[in-house]
Design a protein around this motif. Structure first.
Motif, PDB file in Angstrom:
ATOM      1  N   TYR A 173       0.845  -1.205   0.000  1.00 47.83           N
ATOM      2  CA  TYR A 173       0.000   0.000   0.000  1.00 47.83           C
ATOM      3  C   TYR A 173       0.883   1.260   0.000  1.00 47.83           C
ATOM      4  N   CYS A 174       1.936   1.242   0.800  1.00 45.96           N
ATOM      5  CA  CYS A 174       2.842   2.404   0.879  1.00 45.96           C
ATOM      6  C   CYS A 174       3.541   2.621  -0.465  1.00 45.96           C
ATOM      7  N   THR A 175       4.026   1.546  -1.057  1.00 48.05           N
ATOM      8  CA  THR A 175       4.718   1.668  -2.345  1.00 48.05           C
ATOM      9  C   THR A 175       3.785   2.281  -3.380  1.00 48.05           C
ATOM     10  N   LYS A 176       2.535   1.800  -3.406  1.00 48.62           N
ATOM     11  CA  LYS A 176       1.545   2.310  -4.364  1.00 48.62           C
ATOM     12  C   LYS A 176       1.342   3.819  -4.184  1.00 48.62           C
ATOM     13  N   ASN A 177       1.494   4.282  -2.955  1.00 51.42           N
ATOM     14  CA  ASN A 177       1.248   5.696  -2.666  1.00 51.42           C
ATOM     15  C   ASN A 177       2.541   6.498  -2.477  1.00 51.42           C
ATOM     16  N   ASN A 178       3.649   5.908  -2.918  1.00 53.07           N
ATOM     17  CA  ASN A 178       4.929   6.611  -2.880  1.00 53.07           C
ATOM     18  C   ASN A 178       5.325   7.053  -1.459  1.00 53.07           C
ATOM     19  N   ILE A 179       5.041   6.196  -0.508  1.00 53.94           N
ATOM     20  CA  ILE A 179       5.434   6.444   0.890  1.00 53.94           C
ATOM     21  C   ILE A 179       6.545   5.438   1.207  1.00 53.94           C
ATOM     22  N   VAL A 180       7.699   5.924   1.620  1.00 52.76           N
ATOM     23  CA  VAL A 180       8.800   5.016   1.964  1.00 52.76           C
ATOM     24  C   VAL A 180       8.493   4.373   3.320  1.00 52.76           C
ATOM     25  N   VAL A 181       8.703   3.079   3.424  1.00 51.68           N
ATOM     26  CA  VAL A 181       8.540   2.421   4.724  1.00 51.68           C
ATOM     27  C   VAL A 181       9.877   2.439   5.456  1.00 51.68           C
ATOM     28  N   THR A 182       9.837   2.858   6.706  1.00 51.63           N
ATOM     29  CA  THR A 182      11.019   2.770   7.572  1.00 51.63           C
ATOM     30  C   THR A 182      10.737   1.636   8.554  1.00 51.63           C
ATOM     31  N   GLY A 183      11.631   0.665   8.601  1.00 50.51           N
ATOM     32  CA  GLY A 183      11.406  -0.505   9.460  1.00 50.51           C
ATOM     33  C   GLY A 183      12.091  -0.346  10.802  1.00 50.51           C
ATOM     34  N   TYR A 184      11.373  -0.699  11.857  1.00 47.18           N
ATOM     35  CA  TYR A 184      12.013  -0.673  13.193  1.00 47.18           C
ATOM     36  C   TYR A 184      11.926  -2.041  13.863  1.00 47.18           C
ATOM     37  N   SER A 185      12.704  -2.208  14.927  1.00 51.80           N
ATOM     38  CA  SER A 185      12.766  -3.469  15.690  1.00 51.80           C
ATOM     39  C   SER A 185      13.031  -4.671  14.782  1.00 51.80           C
ATOM     40  N   SER A 186      13.929  -4.481  13.818  1.00 47.36           N
ATOM     41  CA  SER A 186      14.216  -5.549  12.857  1.00 47.36           C
ATOM     42  C   SER A 186      15.157  -6.611  13.430  1.00 47.36           C
ATOM     43  N   LEU A 187      15.799  -6.287  14.562  1.00 50.62           N
ATOM     44  CA  LEU A 187      16.820  -7.199  15.096  1.00 50.62           C
ATOM     45  C   LEU A 187      16.382  -7.901  16.377  1.00 50.62           C
ATOM     46  N   ARG A 188      15.182  -8.454  16.401  1.00 46.60           N
ATOM     47  CA  ARG A 188      14.755  -9.234  17.564  1.00 46.60           C
ATOM     48  C   ARG A 188      15.554 -10.538  17.579  1.00 46.60           C
ATOM     49  N   ALA A 189      15.823 -11.037  18.804  1.00 41.49           N
ATOM     50  CA  ALA A 189      16.620 -12.267  18.926  1.00 41.49           C
ATOM     51  C   ALA A 189      16.009 -13.411  18.118  1.00 41.49           C
ATOM     52  N   GLY A 190      14.684 -13.534  18.159  1.00 43.92           N
ATOM     53  CA  GLY A 190      14.000 -14.626  17.455  1.00 43.92           C
ATOM     54  C   GLY A 190      14.175 -14.540  15.944  1.00 43.92           C
ATOM     55  N   ASP A 191      14.269 -13.329  15.425  1.00 45.49           N
ATOM     56  CA  ASP A 191      14.469 -13.172  13.971  1.00 45.49           C
ATOM     57  C   ASP A 191      15.906 -13.520  13.596  1.00 45.49           C
ATOM     58  N   MET A 192      16.842 -13.116  14.476  1.00 48.05           N
ATOM     59  CA  MET A 192      18.249 -13.431  14.175  1.00 48.05           C
ATOM     60  C   MET A 192      18.499 -14.939  14.290  1.00 48.05           C
ATOM     61  N   ALA A 193      17.648 -15.639  15.076  1.00 44.27           N
ATOM     62  CA  ALA A 193      17.821 -17.089  15.245  1.00 44.27           C
ATOM     63  C   ALA A 193      16.984 -17.893  14.246  1.00 44.27           C
ATOM     64  N   GLU A 194      16.193 -17.216  13.433  1.00 46.28           N
ATOM     65  CA  GLU A 194      15.366 -17.909  12.428  1.00 46.28           C
ATOM     66  C   GLU A 194      16.280 -18.765  11.528  1.00 46.28           C
ATOM     67  N   PRO A 195      15.971 -20.075  11.373  1.00 42.94           N
ATOM     68  CA  PRO A 195      16.862 -20.967  10.607  1.00 42.94           C
ATOM     69  C   PRO A 195      17.222 -20.442   9.209  1.00 42.94           C
ATOM     70  N   VAL A 196      16.255 -19.846   8.495  1.00 46.16           N
ATOM     71  CA  VAL A 196      16.567 -19.316   7.150  1.00 46.16           C
ATOM     72  C   VAL A 196      17.624 -18.224   7.242  1.00 46.16           C
ATOM     73  N   ILE A 197      17.508 -17.376   8.260  1.00 39.63           N
ATOM     74  CA  ILE A 197      18.470 -16.273   8.427  1.00 39.63           C
ATOM     75  C   ILE A 197      19.848 -16.835   8.793  1.00 39.63           C
ATOM     76  N   VAL A 198      19.856 -17.822   9.685  1.00 40.70           N
ATOM     77  CA  VAL A 198      21.133 -18.417  10.116  1.00 40.70           C
ATOM     78  C   VAL A 198      21.823 -19.102   8.921  1.00 40.70           C
ATOM     79  N   GLU A 199      21.020 -19.803   8.132  1.00 39.86           N
ATOM     80  CA  GLU A 199      21.560 -20.489   6.947  1.00 39.86           C
ATOM     81  C   GLU A 199      22.164 -19.482   5.954  1.00 39.86           C
ATOM     82  N   LEU A 200      21.429 -18.393   5.722  1.00 38.67           N
ATOM     83  CA  LEU A 200      21.927 -17.377   4.780  1.00 38.67           C
ATOM     84  C   LEU A 200      23.170 -16.691   5.343  1.00 38.67           C
ATOM     85  N   ALA A 201      23.225 -16.518   6.647  1.00 38.84           N
ATOM     86  CA  ALA A 201      24.403 -15.893   7.269  1.00 38.84           C
ATOM     87  C   ALA A 201      25.636 -16.757   6.984  1.00 38.84           C
TER      88      ALA A 201
END
Ligand SMILES: NC(=O)c1ccc[n+]([C@@H]2O[C@H](COP(=O)([O-])OP(=O)(O)OC[C@H]3O[C@@H](n4cnc5c(N)ncnc54)[C@H](OP(=O)(O)O)[C@@H]3O)[C@@H](O)[C@H]2O)c1
Length: 271
Positions: A173-201
């Protein structure tokens, strides 16, 4: 290496900003100083974080030209009326010891005050040069619709974005309306431990945090990593010097989703 993202008003913003939520007093000042020293040129604060004085001091003592830094702050709930916006902005300029704020956001939506009233007052601060760009935070698609209906320009919506809460519909929706999304709290422990993320790391010989931040920016968003540790500040800033393949970006897009992490009682996420 930092990349810049251009807002619809032509203003450019470093794609990686340093977050300052929960940093107080001396720790806030030290962390912001170190962040600037290692190369961050975008600092994200808020009136509510209670660290304007320390952020302002760190910026002023850094020796960096003000025009080389991008500074964001946010209006808290009690300052969303037409009269209060102007007063708050004057106070912010004093506390931050600066002549202008690069980006002023509405921290959380509050339907009890008409959005048009707040945006008109923010636009007036832009017209006098006290604020360079205006934006919102924690807005749902419905809040954004109301804000867009005012016809007043706003450039970003700062919301929680992480692999396990990727906000794909709101981002579209933001992209369609030319609004840039700013992401926060992207580094939660659970996300850093996600198997896909660990594999890509392992695959890219990068850290999980670097994989996540690279994904956020590769998907066209601004990221706001926060750390109290200088080594991690550097690591996070060095997250853009490689490219994740299309397939690997899609792999991150498809990890299981969970509930949002930031959901205070006053939030209007059901609107
Ligand atoms: N608009 C809003 O309502 C809103 C809400 C939340 C956040 N924000 C903004 O977004 C910023 C970031 O969000 P956040 O504060 O939730 O934090 P975050 O950046 O998602 O995560 C910070 C946590 O991750 C750790 N960390 C940082 N880099 C790491 C690395 N490379 N490896 C391992 N751990 C690492 C930090 O610990 P150490 O300190 O020990 O490194 C800290 O505990 C905030 O500071 C704020 O500016 C805005």
């Amino acid at each position: 290496m930092n990349k810049k993202i251009k807002f619809k008003n032509g203003v450019e913003c470093p794609a990686l900003g340093f977050g300052t939520w929960q940093l107080q007093g001396e720790e806030a000042e030290r962390a912001v100083k170190e962040a600037i020293e290692v190369g961050y040129r975008h600092i994200d604060t808020a009136d509510r974080y209670g660290n304007h004085l320390e952020v302002g001091k760190a910026i002023n003592e850094s020796g960096i030209e003000r025009s080389d830094l991008f500074l964001t702050t946010k209006l808290w709930d009690e300052d969303l009326s037409g009269v209060r916006v102007a007063l708050a902005v004057d106070r912010f300029l004093q506390e931050l010891n600066t002549e202008y704020i690069d980006l002023l956001l509405i921290h959380w939506p509050n339907q009890s005050i008409p959005i048009e009233e707040t945006l008109i007052a923010m636009k007036a601060c832009q017209d006098t040069g006290k604020v360079r760009s205006v934006g919102v935070s924690n807005f749902t698609e419905h809040h954004l619709e109301d804000a867009l209906a005012t016809g007043i320009e706003f450039v970003t919506n700062q919301v929680e974005v992480r692999p396990h809460f990727n906000q794909v519909a709101l981002r579209e929706y933001c992209t369609k309306n030319n609004i840039v999304v700013t992401g926060y709290s992207s580094l939660r422990a659970g996300d850093m431990a996600e198997p896909v993320i660990v594999e890509l790391a392992e695959k890219y010989r990068k850290s999980p945090a670097q994989i996540i931040l690279n994904w956020v920016v590769s998907r066209g968003m601004i990221a706001l990593p926060q750390s109290t540790k200088v080594e991690r500040m550097k690591e996070n800033l060095e997250s853009l010097d490689f490219s994740l393949s299309k397939e690997d970006l899609s792999l991150i897009d498809s990890v299981p989703q969970e509930e949002r992490y930031n959901n205070p009682s006053f939030a209007e996420f059901s609107y």
